[in-house]
Every structure is written in structure tokens, then in C-alpha cells.
Design an enzyme around this catalytic site. Structure first.
Site, mmCIF file in Angstrom:
data_model
loop_
_atom_site.group_PDB
_atom_site.id
_atom_site.type_symbol
_atom_site.label_atom_id
_atom_site.label_comp_id
_atom_site.label_asym_id
_atom_site.label_seq_id
_atom_site.Cartn_x
_atom_site.Cartn_y
_atom_site.Cartn_z
ATOM 1 N N CYS A 211 50.202 24.956 28.720
ATOM 2 C CA CYS A 211 49.741 25.710 27.553
ATOM 3 C C CYS A 211 48.675 24.912 26.799
ATOM 4 O O CYS A 211 47.557 24.779 27.280
ATOM 5 C CB CYS A 211 50.915 26.112 26.662
ATOM 6 S SG CYS A 211 50.493 27.412 25.467
ATOM 7 N N HIS B 180 54.352 28.987 30.197
ATOM 8 C CA HIS B 180 55.394 28.006 29.889
ATOM 9 C C HIS B 180 56.507 28.045 30.943
ATOM 10 O O HIS B 180 57.535 28.698 30.732
ATOM 11 C CB HIS B 180 56.002 28.287 28.518
ATOM 12 C CG HIS B 180 55.180 27.834 27.367
ATOM 13 N ND1 HIS B 180 55.120 26.517 26.966
ATOM 14 C CD2 HIS B 180 54.374 28.535 26.524
ATOM 15 C CE1 HIS B 180 54.327 26.417 25.910
ATOM 16 N NE2 HIS B 180 53.844 27.615 25.628
ATOM 17 N N GLU C 197 58.602 25.805 31.523
ATOM 18 C CA GLU C 197 59.753 25.017 31.053
ATOM 19 C C GLU C 197 60.668 25.781 30.100
ATOM 20 O O GLU C 197 61.793 25.340 29.805
ATOM 21 C CB GLU C 197 59.253 23.741 30.359
ATOM 22 C CG GLU C 197 58.812 23.884 28.916
ATOM 23 C CD GLU C 197 57.440 24.495 28.724
ATOM 24 O OE1 GLU C 197 56.950 24.489 27.577
ATOM 25 O OE2 GLU C 197 56.853 24.987 29.710
#
Length: 246
Positions: A86, A171, A173
Site C-alpha cells: 500500500c 493489503h 496482510e
């Protein structure tokens, strides 16, 4: 080789979710640096580096950001592999000479993303069309010179590579807790907030887990790069020894 030594440059401004998420996804020996408070590594003794997301924009005039960019540029010059997520994706593009701009829209929630290269090392094992959580209003509008686009959707570029540097706009994660907390603190209309919250389901999360392979693929790439460096050094040392004995 032993566990990879990874520098995690955390720009999330003390968001505990970021620390938890990256420590969960990165199977490595991690040294974390709170770069938004001015903390950057004192050296370059790492096998790879990862740059997280942030609530800021890379084009802001912030002293900590400039210090981070300088360290990152030096580390890239030393051939340290990088992965940016990001804001980290945007920072790496900026350091390498790309352009980051406000895209005039806000992409948030689970989004469909298209791979652009079937042989992309970073996206190995990920479907040509995949789902991932997104949250950004800036974009890499122009890739760095020599950069290769790896993924995109109708909002923006979602992945690029240049040499040993990789970036992803989405994202991989995020877990559902992180996603919900982010949506609640964003300045959204009640209708849009509710719509995005309704997307944050266990089903969508499980489908988006495929995108987590970028971490595994990046670590494997970093491991190969470091093993290659060790082999080259060993070969050089052996040649030097032979030369001295002649």
C-alpha cells in the site's frame, strides 16, 4: 541458510494491528522500525526489507519520510530485496523515480484485481483474477523507469517490480479485525460504511487469503538472492586464495 533477517519499516503510526499482521505473515527474524517517529535502521545488515501501509501520503513534506526515503534508496543500491505494501508500494515507486498522486477516489473493501503477467514471481500461485482487501486514495500513476506492472484493476496499478524491488497496492496482510477497525475510523458516508462492513465476511477473507502468497513468494525470492550472494562471495574468496598461492 538460517532465518532471513527482515527489516520491517512500519509507517502505520503505532497501529498495533500492523505489527501483529506482518509478524504473522513474515516467517523470518524481524527487526521492526517505527519510521513515522523517525526511527530508521542504523545499518544495512538485513537480507530483505518490507515497508508497510500508512495513513499519510508519500508526497507530504515530512522529515521522517525524507529520512526513510534516503535509507531505502541506499538499501536498494546495496541490492537488498524490498516489498512494499500500500503506502510502502507507493514509497518504493517514488524512490525509484515513479509518480504517486491522489487518484480522485477512495478504494476500500474487498476488490477484484487482475494479474498482468502470468510468469510474475511475486504472484506465483495466485489466480489471474483474485480478491484482496484495499484501502487507498493515492495511486502509483506512473511506474518507475524500467518498472514492470504486475497487477491492476479499474482504480489503479496494484503491483509492480523493478529488479529486486516489488510493490503491491492491496493489503494481503489484513485480517477481518483490521479491516473492520479501519472502516470504522474512515470518513465515509453511513451508507458506504455499512456496505463495506457487510463485505467483511469470513467467506471473503478466506478467498482473499490467496493473496497472502506474495509474502511467501517474496521471502523465497529474498532467500535465493542471498544464497546467490553467499555463493558468489565464497567463489570469489576461493579464487583469491588460489591466486595468492601461485
Amino acid at each position: 541458510m538460517t532465518q532471513l533477517r527482515i527489516a520491517v519499516l512500519n509507517a502505520a503510526q503505532q497501529d498495533e494491528n500492523t505489527t501483529r499482521n506482518f509478524r504473522r505473515e513474515l516467517d523470518a527474524s524481524i527487526a521492526e522500525f517505527d519510521i513515522s517517529s523517525g526511527e530508521v535502521p542504523a545499518n544495512f545488515e538485513f537480507d530483505a526489507a518490507v515497508v508497510t501501509g500508512s495513513r499519510t501520503s508519500v508526497y507530504w513534506d515530512e522529515a521522517w519520510m525524507q529520512a526513510t526515503k534516503e535509507w531505502v534508496a541506499d538499501a536498494i543500491d546495496r541490492d537488498i530485496p524490498f516489498l512494499g505494501v500500500c503506502w510502502g508500494h507507493q514509497l518504493l515507486a517514488d524512490v525509484l523515480g515513479g509518480t504517486v498522486e491522489d487518484m480522485g477516489a477512495y478504494e476500500v473493501g474487498y476488490s477484484e484485481i487482475d494479474r498482468l503477467k502470468s510468469d510474475s514471481r511475486l504472484f506465483d500461485g495466485i489466480s489471474e483474477d483474485f480478491l484482496a482487501f484495499t484501502s487507498h486514495s493515492d495511486e502509483v500513476s506512473e511506474l518507475p523507469p524500467g518498472g514492470t506492472p504486475l497487477a491492476e484493476n479499474h482504480y489503479s496499478n496494484h503491483g509492480f517490480r523493478k529488479d529486486r524491488v516489488f510493490g503491491v497496492q492491496f493489503h494481503p496482510e489484513y485480517d477481518t479485525k483490521t479491516a473492520r477497525e479501519l472502516v470504522h475510523r474512515k470518513d465515509l458516508s453511513d451508507e458506504r460504511r455499512q456496505s463495506v462492513l457487510e463485505e467483511i465476511t469470513e467467506e471473503n477473507y478466506q478467498q482473499a487469503c490467496e493473496a497472502k502468497l506474495v509474502f511467501e513468494n517474496f521471502l523465497e525470492f529474498a532467500r535465493e538472492m542471498n544464497e546467490g550472494s553467499v555463493s558468489a562471495e565464497a567463489s570469489s574468496d576461493a579464487s583469491a586464495s588460489l591466486g595468492c598461492s601461485d
